[in-house]
Design a protein around this motif. Structure first.
Motif, PDB file in Angstrom:
ATOM      1  N   GLU A 160      67.955 -18.470  18.207  1.00  0.00           N
ATOM      2  CA  GLU A 160      69.200 -18.500  18.983  1.00  0.00           C
ATOM      3  C   GLU A 160      70.417 -18.600  18.064  1.00  0.00           C
ATOM      4  N   ALA A 161      70.279 -19.310  16.945  1.00  0.00           N
ATOM      5  CA  ALA A 161      71.393 -19.459  15.994  1.00  0.00           C
ATOM      6  C   ALA A 161      71.821 -18.120  15.402  1.00  0.00           C
ATOM      7  N   ILE A 162      70.922 -17.144  15.382  1.00  0.00           N
ATOM      8  CA  ILE A 162      71.298 -15.823  14.868  1.00  0.00           C
ATOM      9  C   ILE A 162      71.499 -14.811  16.000  1.00  0.00           C
ATOM     10  N   GLY A 163      71.544 -15.305  17.245  1.00  0.00           N
ATOM     11  CA  GLY A 163      71.869 -14.448  18.377  1.00  0.00           C
ATOM     12  C   GLY A 163      70.696 -13.853  19.116  1.00  0.00           C
ATOM     13  N   THR A 165      67.960 -14.496  21.790  1.00  0.00           N
ATOM     14  CA  THR A 165      67.568 -15.424  22.850  1.00  0.00           C
ATOM     15  C   THR A 165      66.529 -14.758  23.736  1.00  0.00           C
ATOM     16  N   PRO A 166      65.684 -15.552  24.365  1.00  0.00           N
ATOM     17  CA  PRO A 166      64.710 -14.956  25.287  1.00  0.00           C
ATOM     18  C   PRO A 166      65.445 -14.345  26.475  1.00  0.00           C
ATOM     19  N   PRO A 167      64.916 -13.276  27.056  1.00  0.00           N
ATOM     20  CA  PRO A 167      65.638 -12.565  28.103  1.00  0.00           C
ATOM     21  C   PRO A 167      65.947 -13.380  29.345  1.00  0.00           C
ATOM     22  N   ASP A 168      65.184 -14.428  29.636  1.00  0.00           N
ATOM     23  CA  ASP A 168      65.398 -15.169  30.879  1.00  0.00           C
ATOM     24  C   ASP A 168      66.342 -16.358  30.748  1.00  0.00           C
ATOM     25  N   THR A 169      67.004 -16.563  29.587  1.00  0.00           N
ATOM     26  CA  THR A 169      67.880 -17.724  29.449  1.00  0.00           C
ATOM     27  C   THR A 169      69.294 -17.454  29.909  1.00  0.00           C
ATOM     28  N   GLY A 170      69.700 -16.176  29.909  1.00  0.00           N
ATOM     29  CA  GLY A 170      71.065 -15.868  30.306  1.00  0.00           C
ATOM     30  C   GLY A 170      72.087 -16.165  29.232  1.00  0.00           C
ATOM     31  N   HIS A 171      71.667 -16.583  28.019  1.00  0.00           N
ATOM     32  CA  HIS A 171      72.616 -16.920  26.954  1.00  0.00           C
ATOM     33  C   HIS A 171      73.048 -15.713  26.135  1.00  0.00           C
ATOM     34  N   GLY A 172      72.443 -14.579  26.328  1.00  0.00           N
ATOM     35  CA  GLY A 172      72.779 -13.398  25.546  1.00  0.00           C
ATOM     36  C   GLY A 172      71.997 -12.209  26.044  1.00  0.00           C
ATOM     37  N   ASP A 173      72.349 -11.029  25.533  1.00  0.00           N
ATOM     38  CA  ASP A 173      71.637  -9.852  26.010  1.00  0.00           C
ATOM     39  C   ASP A 173      70.713  -9.226  24.975  1.00  0.00           C
ATOM     40  N   ASN A 174      70.770  -9.689  23.736  1.00  0.00           N
ATOM     41  CA  ASN A 174      69.914  -9.186  22.664  1.00  0.00           C
ATOM     42  C   ASN A 174      70.045  -7.674  22.462  1.00  0.00           C
ATOM     43  N   GLY A 175      71.015  -7.052  23.104  1.00  0.00           N
ATOM     44  CA  GLY A 175      71.158  -5.593  23.027  1.00  0.00           C
ATOM     45  C   GLY A 175      71.202  -5.083  21.608  1.00  0.00           C
ATOM     46  N   GLU A 176      71.922  -5.758  20.748  1.00  0.00           N
ATOM     47  CA  GLU A 176      72.001  -5.268  19.372  1.00  0.00           C
ATOM     48  C   GLU A 176      70.707  -5.461  18.608  1.00  0.00           C
ATOM     49  N   HIS A 177      69.744  -6.228  19.162  1.00  0.00           N
ATOM     50  CA  HIS A 177      68.460  -6.476  18.491  1.00  0.00           C
ATOM     51  C   HIS A 177      67.324  -5.684  19.129  1.00  0.00           C
ATOM     52  N   ALA A 178      67.619  -4.859  20.122  1.00  0.00           N
ATOM     53  CA  ALA A 178      66.569  -4.110  20.811  1.00  0.00           C
ATOM     54  C   ALA A 178      66.014  -3.012  19.933  1.00  0.00           C
TER      55      ALA A 178
END
Length: 178
Positions: A160-163, A165-178
């Motif tokens: 999470e510190a590097i952005g 997050t698991p998809p169900d937390t709502g804290h981010g979209d991880n789009g740039e890591h997909a």
């Protein structure tokens, strides 16, 4: 149009978990998207270590010249006859995915073939269990198994510190890591 898709749909790597089962060996021929070429001065000894120790199988060979090894789909290694090999392993490594249930047996098998070939296993801050193996050709190979994700773990906080997050937390979209 999105450039992102669920790459797990095409990956042979199973979802992490205590019951994860490795895929069956894939014996088909395909255009290899990536592979390692490892020079060896003793093809027979190299094939023995990679098959008995690391769990690869011989897909095909050109006698005295090349042996094509594979574990899972997209885990290909070409052992190529060479006059000599490096005196020591390089800092660079090549990693292959495995599942947690394989880690201990790979450690035991590699140590049975070459007693001083294994370092680990060790858990990483990014939620894997890794085993580093130095092959007879002095290649540095890492077998890496994803551990089950626990949202309250230190590894989850590291990610999470590097952005990530698991998809169900709502804290981010991880789009740039997909």
């Amino acid at each position: 149009m999105s450039d992102y898709f669920n790459a797990f749909e095409m990956s042979p790597v199973p979802a992490p978990g205590p019951d994860a089962v490795p895929p069956e060996p894939f014996r088909g021929i395909y255009g290899m998207p990536a592979f390692a070429t490892v020079p060896t001065d003793d093809l027979a000894a190299s094939v023995d270590f990679w098959t008995r120790g690391l769990g690869f199988f011989e897909l095909f060979s050109i006698p005295g010249t090349l042996v094509h090894l594979r574990r899972w789909a997209f885990q290909d290694v070409l052992l190529v006859k060479a006059e000599s090999v490096p005196q020591q392993a390089p800092a660079m490594s090549f990693s292959f995915a495995c599942v947690l249930s394989e880690v201990d047996s790979v450690v035991e098998a590699c140590r049975a073939v070459r007693p001083d070939s294994v370092d680990g296993p060790r858990d990483t801050p990014w939620n894997t269990r890794d085993v580093e193996v130095i092959t007879p050709e002095n290649a540095r190979i890492v077998l890496t198994a994803a551990k089950p994700f626990h949202p309250d773990s230190q590894e989850a906080r590291n990610l999470e510190a590097i952005g990530i997050t698991p998809p169900d937390t709502g804290h981010g979209d991880n789009g740039e890591h997909a």
